[in-house]
Write an enzyme that holds these catalytic residues in place. Structure first.
Site, PDB file in Angstrom:
ATOM      1  N   SER A  57     -38.265  86.345 -28.007  1.00 63.38           N
ATOM      2  CA  SER A  57     -37.264  87.166 -28.694  1.00 63.38           C
ATOM      3  C   SER A  57     -36.357  87.902 -27.702  1.00 63.38           C
ATOM      4  CB  SER A  57     -37.958  88.186 -29.595  1.00 63.38           C
ATOM      5  OG  SER A  57     -38.881  87.539 -30.424  1.00 63.38           O
TER       6      SER A  57
HETATM    7  N1  SAM Z   1     -43.557  87.362 -29.930  1.00 65.19           N
HETATM    8  C1  SAM Z   1     -43.123  86.187 -29.211  1.00 65.19           C
HETATM    9  C2  SAM Z   1     -42.813  86.481 -27.782  1.00 65.19           C
HETATM   10  O1  SAM Z   1     -42.995  87.619 -27.330  1.00 65.19           O
HETATM   11  O2  SAM Z   1     -42.424  85.543 -27.081  1.00 65.19           O
HETATM   12  C3  SAM Z   1     -41.980  85.487 -29.895  1.00 65.19           C
HETATM   13  C4  SAM Z   1     -42.412  84.872 -31.164  1.00 65.19           C
HETATM   14  S1  SAM Z   1     -41.474  83.506 -31.729  1.00 65.19           S
HETATM   15  C5  SAM Z   1     -39.980  84.260 -32.198  1.00 65.19           C
HETATM   16  C6  SAM Z   1     -42.323  83.224 -33.259  1.00 65.19           C
HETATM   17  C7  SAM Z   1     -43.710  82.640 -33.082  1.00 65.19           C
HETATM   18  O3  SAM Z   1     -44.362  82.688 -34.345  1.00 65.19           O
HETATM   19  C8  SAM Z   1     -43.726  81.192 -32.631  1.00 65.19           C
HETATM   20  O4  SAM Z   1     -44.430  81.063 -31.444  1.00 65.19           O
HETATM   21  C9  SAM Z   1     -44.411  80.468 -33.784  1.00 65.19           C
HETATM   22  O5  SAM Z   1     -45.244  79.398 -33.365  1.00 65.19           O
HETATM   23  C10 SAM Z   1     -45.215  81.575 -34.400  1.00 65.19           C
HETATM   24  N2  SAM Z   1     -45.620  81.362 -35.798  1.00 65.19           N
HETATM   25  C11 SAM Z   1     -44.872  80.921 -36.851  1.00 65.19           C
HETATM   26  N3  SAM Z   1     -45.631  80.879 -37.970  1.00 65.19           N
HETATM   27  C12 SAM Z   1     -46.868  81.320 -37.609  1.00 65.19           C
HETATM   28  C13 SAM Z   1     -48.083  81.514 -38.313  1.00 65.19           C
HETATM   29  N4  SAM Z   1     -48.217  81.247 -39.619  1.00 65.19           N
HETATM   30  N5  SAM Z   1     -49.154  81.971 -37.631  1.00 65.19           N
HETATM   31  C14 SAM Z   1     -49.067  82.246 -36.303  1.00 65.19           C
HETATM   32  N6  SAM Z   1     -47.944  82.081 -35.584  1.00 65.19           N
HETATM   33  C15 SAM Z   1     -46.861  81.628 -36.228  1.00 65.19           C
END
Ligand code: SAM
Length: 215
Positions: free
Chosen positions: A62
């Site tokens: 992000s």
């Molecule tokens: N917080 C992260 C960072 O500091 O880099 C960025 C997160 S990224 C915008 C969103 C993440 O949510 C992705 O890695 C994706 O795989 C994960 N994601 C999406 N749906 C999910 C779920 N149901 N359970 C766990 N992770 C999930």
């Protein structure tokens, strides 16, 4: 890991402040955690720009100011246990590790969890536990949590996560359709029930069901 040069670091922190990240503890945590190691390959040279960047598995790290604003909205105290749904690169969890007693972070992509775990070890962040799974269901075995942060967009705050929030707890989550601008909301669990605050427009990848195919 050498970190950014002083001028780059100053500009990075200036961008955070100018976009509303003003909490001294959050700024301090973001100064301590170098974003560089969390961004790989051709995007590494852009690690100190205030912009989201691609990571493996078609996901993103992000925008730093959004990380700061979400962390600030979460109002973490040193005794808190925090759940993060959406480990991604591990950057947000690393920042939370400087503010909370214990951080659990979960992602549906095993590859992302493995890479983030290697960074938590390299950076000596022993209070972060990373797990693979569908975070929409939270982590019943570790619940309840003082704070929950979801870093992927849900249509509504997931019920299991609301149930795993302690009384007095706070959850920050982007809500809305995944192909549109979403709204970052803060949910407080009070004795009278759930209180919702709309914080700002954001754009996040969607919260998806089940486990991801690693790429
Ligand atoms: N917080 C992260 C960072 O500091 O880099 C960025 C997160 S990224 C915008 C969103 C993440 O949510 C992705 O890695 C994706 O795989 C994960 N994601 C999406 N749906 C999910 C779920 N149901 N359970 C766990 N992770 C999930």
């Amino acid at each position: 890991m050498t970190g950014p040069d002083p001028e780059t670091k100053m500009q990075f922190l200036f961008a955070l402040r100018s976009r509303g990240v003003t909490d001294a503890q959050v700024l301090d945590a973001m100064e301590q955690i170098d974003r560089g190691p969390f961004v790989r390959g051709i995007f590494a040279e852009r690690a100190y720009e205030d912009t989201p960047l691609p990571i493996a598995c078609g996901q993103t790290i992000s925008q730093p100011s959004v990380v700061g604003l979400m962390t600030q909205a979460l109002q973490v105290s040193p005794r808190d246990t925090v759940l993060e749904v959406g480990t991604g690169s591990g950057y947000q969890a690393a920042i939370l590790s400087k503010l909370a007693r214990r951080v659990y972070t979960i992602d549906r992509h095993a590859r992302l969890v493995q890479e983030a775990r290697a960074l938590f070890d390299a950076l000596s962040l022993p209070n972060v536990t990373s797990l693979v799974g569908d975070g929409s269901f939270g982590l019943p075995d570790q619940a309840p949590f003082d704070r929950i942060i979801v870093t992927a967009a849900a249509e509504d705050p997931p019920g299991p996560l609301l149930a795993q929030l302690k009384p007095g707890g706070i959850m920050v989550v982007p809500v809305g359709q995944s192909d549109a601008v979403q709204t970052l909301i803060r949910v407080r669990k009070t004795q009278a029930g759930l209180e919702y605050d709309e914080l700002r427009p954001v754009r996040f990848v969607p919260l998806l069901e089940g486990l991801g195919k690693d790429t």
